[in-house]
Design an enzyme around this catalytic site. Sequence first.
Site, PDB file in Angstrom:
ATOM      1  N   ARG A   1      13.797  -7.488  14.906  1.00 32.42           N
ATOM      2  CA  ARG A   1      12.424  -7.006  14.676  1.00 32.42           C
ATOM      3  C   ARG A   1      11.830  -6.691  16.031  1.00 32.42           C
ATOM      4  O   ARG A   1      11.643  -7.592  16.858  1.00 32.42           O
ATOM      5  CB  ARG A   1      11.590  -8.047  13.923  1.00 32.42           C
ATOM      6  CG  ARG A   1      10.117  -7.682  13.911  1.00 32.42           C
ATOM      7  CD  ARG A   1       9.311  -8.448  12.900  1.00 32.42           C
ATOM      8  NE  ARG A   1       9.569  -7.982  11.554  1.00 32.42           N
ATOM      9  CZ  ARG A   1       8.819  -8.269  10.502  1.00 32.42           C
ATOM     10  NH1 ARG A   1       7.749  -9.033  10.634  1.00 32.42           N
ATOM     11  NH2 ARG A   1       9.110  -7.792   9.311  1.00 32.42           N
TER      12      ARG A   1
ATOM     13  N   HIS B   1      10.809   0.555   8.432  1.00 33.16           N
ATOM     14  CA  HIS B   1      11.031  -0.788   7.884  1.00 33.16           C
ATOM     15  C   HIS B   1      12.018  -0.649   6.709  1.00 33.16           C
ATOM     16  O   HIS B   1      11.656  -0.823   5.543  1.00 33.16           O
ATOM     17  CB  HIS B   1       9.693  -1.388   7.420  1.00 33.16           C
ATOM     18  CG  HIS B   1       9.717  -2.870   7.226  1.00 33.16           C
ATOM     19  ND1 HIS B   1      10.852  -3.647   7.416  1.00 33.16           N
ATOM     20  CD2 HIS B   1       8.737  -3.740   6.829  1.00 33.16           C
ATOM     21  CE1 HIS B   1      10.561  -4.911   7.152  1.00 33.16           C
ATOM     22  NE2 HIS B   1       9.297  -4.988   6.803  1.00 33.16           N
TER      23      HIS B   1
ATOM     24  N   GLN C   1      12.563  -3.425   3.874  1.00 34.06           N
ATOM     25  CA  GLN C   1      11.455  -3.549   2.937  1.00 34.06           C
ATOM     26  C   GLN C   1      11.534  -2.456   1.870  1.00 34.06           C
ATOM     27  O   GLN C   1      11.360  -2.715   0.683  1.00 34.06           O
ATOM     28  CB  GLN C   1      10.114  -3.478   3.673  1.00 34.06           C
ATOM     29  CG  GLN C   1       8.922  -3.620   2.756  1.00 34.06           C
ATOM     30  CD  GLN C   1       8.810  -5.013   2.158  1.00 34.06           C
ATOM     31  OE1 GLN C   1       8.795  -5.997   2.882  1.00 34.06           O
ATOM     32  NE2 GLN C   1       8.734  -5.110   0.837  1.00 34.06           N
TER      33      GLN C   1
ATOM     34  N   ASP D   1      -0.240  -0.443   2.435  1.00 30.13           N
ATOM     35  CA  ASP D   1       0.149  -1.376   3.502  1.00 30.13           C
ATOM     36  C   ASP D   1      -1.110  -1.609   4.340  1.00 30.13           C
ATOM     37  O   ASP D   1      -2.113  -0.894   4.193  1.00 30.13           O
ATOM     38  CB  ASP D   1       1.280  -0.738   4.343  1.00 30.13           C
ATOM     39  CG  ASP D   1       1.833  -1.672   5.422  1.00 30.13           C
ATOM     40  OD1 ASP D   1       1.580  -2.896   5.353  1.00 30.13           O
ATOM     41  OD2 ASP D   1       2.523  -1.172   6.338  1.00 30.13           O
TER      42      ASP D   1
ATOM     43  N   CYS E   1       4.029  -4.389   0.734  1.00 32.50           N
ATOM     44  CA  CYS E   1       5.082  -5.132   1.430  1.00 32.50           C
ATOM     45  C   CYS E   1       4.613  -6.520   1.852  1.00 32.50           C
ATOM     46  O   CYS E   1       5.434  -7.405   2.081  1.00 32.50           O
ATOM     47  CB  CYS E   1       5.574  -4.336   2.633  1.00 32.50           C
ATOM     48  SG  CYS E   1       4.346  -4.121   3.931  1.00 32.50           S
TER      49      CYS E   1
ATOM     50  N   ARG F   1      13.304  -9.029  -1.333  1.00 33.04           N
ATOM     51  CA  ARG F   1      13.811  -8.931   0.045  1.00 33.04           C
ATOM     52  C   ARG F   1      15.099  -9.747   0.165  1.00 33.04           C
ATOM     53  O   ARG F   1      16.068  -9.330   0.798  1.00 33.04           O
ATOM     54  CB  ARG F   1      12.767  -9.475   1.049  1.00 33.04           C
ATOM     55  CG  ARG F   1      11.516  -8.636   1.216  1.00 33.04           C
ATOM     56  CD  ARG F   1      11.799  -7.305   1.866  1.00 33.04           C
ATOM     57  NE  ARG F   1      12.405  -7.418   3.192  1.00 33.04           N
ATOM     58  CZ  ARG F   1      11.741  -7.625   4.337  1.00 33.04           C
ATOM     59  NH1 ARG F   1      10.428  -7.716   4.325  1.00 33.04           N
ATOM     60  NH2 ARG F   1      12.383  -7.690   5.496  1.00 33.04           N
TER      61      ARG F   1
HETATM   62  N1   CP Z   1       6.928  -7.473   4.608  1.00 29.01           N
HETATM   63  C1   CP Z   1       7.367  -8.088   5.730  1.00 29.01           C
HETATM   64  O1   CP Z   1       8.244  -7.606   6.459  1.00 29.01           O
HETATM   65  O2   CP Z   1       6.790  -9.299   5.962  1.00 29.01           O
HETATM   66  P1   CP Z   1       6.939 -10.225   7.240  1.00 29.01           P
HETATM   67  O3   CP Z   1       6.223  -9.557   8.372  1.00 29.01           O
HETATM   68  O4   CP Z   1       6.307 -11.511   6.823  1.00 29.01           O
HETATM   69  O5   CP Z   1       8.402 -10.378   7.552  1.00 29.01           O
HETATM   70  N1  NVA Z   2       3.076  -1.962   8.784  1.00 28.74           N
HETATM   71  C1  NVA Z   2       3.093  -3.399   8.895  1.00 28.74           C
HETATM   72  C2  NVA Z   2       4.187  -3.970   8.063  1.00 28.74           C
HETATM   73  C3  NVA Z   2       4.261  -5.486   8.086  1.00 28.74           C
HETATM   74  C4  NVA Z   2       5.417  -6.020   7.299  1.00 28.74           C
HETATM   75  C5  NVA Z   2       3.268  -3.791  10.358  1.00 28.74           C
HETATM   76  O1  NVA Z   2       4.067  -3.154  11.061  1.00 28.74           O
HETATM   77  O2  NVA Z   2       2.600  -4.721  10.809  1.00 28.74           O
END
Ligand code: CP
Ligand code: NVA
Length: 311
Positions: free
Chosen positions: A103, A130, A133, A224, A264, A292
């Site tokens: 990440r 992502h 997701q 989102d 998400c 997930r």
């Molecule tokens: N939706 C998602 O990726 O959540 P987290 O940031 O909690 O991993």
């Molecule tokens: N768009 C959001 C998704 C979180 C899972 C972010 O990047 O923070």
Amino acid sequence: MGKRDIISILDMKDDIEEIIDLAIELKGKAKRGESIKYLKGKTLAMIFEKSSTRTRVSFEVAMQKLGGYAIFLSKNDIQLGRGETIEDTAKVISRYVDAIMYRAYSHENMKELAKHATVPVINGLDNEEHPCQVLADFMTIKEKKGKLKGLNFAYVGDGDNNMAHSYLLGCAMVGMNILIVSPEKYQPRKDLVEKAKEIASGTKIEITDSMTALNDSIDVIATDTWVSMGDEAEKEQRIKDFHGYTIDSKVMSKLKPDAIFLHCLPAYYGYEVTKDVAHGKQSVIFDEAENRLWAQAALLVKLLSPSTFGD
Ligand code: CP
Ligand code: NVA
């Protein structure tokens, strides 16, 4: 055959439906108490530069259910946070584990890690996409609607973030029509729109700033946060800019009566969605969060033990 990385949703172009069907199968088996230990002895490293609830827990539990092991590495706890290069980090960690989930803030760093790792790299979110997701979201849609192709999918809110980009490319890839409703300043990146149009054959892609485009043909609606991780400095401005783009019960009443709502998560109630919609009867957000786990379990089996299911 070289290693297979999942950096973009497009990296599942040839087998996304197979992965989804495998995810549904693994979920069924596990719920019936049958063993799904297809990755005995395999290890996944998980590098996090940003916070996470779902990605961390779902990957870790997926590996555990598959009979393998996952190691959580926060950037600040490893030498990457003190300036060791991504190249060296990738080369070293590849000597210990079978796959790396990353990440990252930057898509460039994601690509750099994948370039130098000798094991598969999975994008657990970066500023551009992502994919895990959206894989779980498509699994959820398939469970609820029985298919993906031909459905009408709408996304409302920040059209220029990781979720919007993966939905845009993913919908084009699986043949779902996609409508993105975002203020002009936050519409998806032009090059990604072009890419989606190239992939889409007969699939409609519509981008607008008008909420009036939402109508009774919509099967699935998603949103989102307006303030993604990394956008915090713009929070006040964004809240002003997105005024009028909240999914509330009035918006839901314009869609097909059996339309489902996806998010998400994490959600910020009263902003991108009201709590009554997110926790209402059309919402599938907690199935989506659970998926997930199963979607990533299927993806890990595909990457690390492809012969298990006949490849
Ligand atoms: N939706 C998602 O990726 O959540 P987290 O940031 O909690 O991993
Ligand atoms: N768009 C959001 C998704 C979180 C899972 C972010 O990047 O923070």
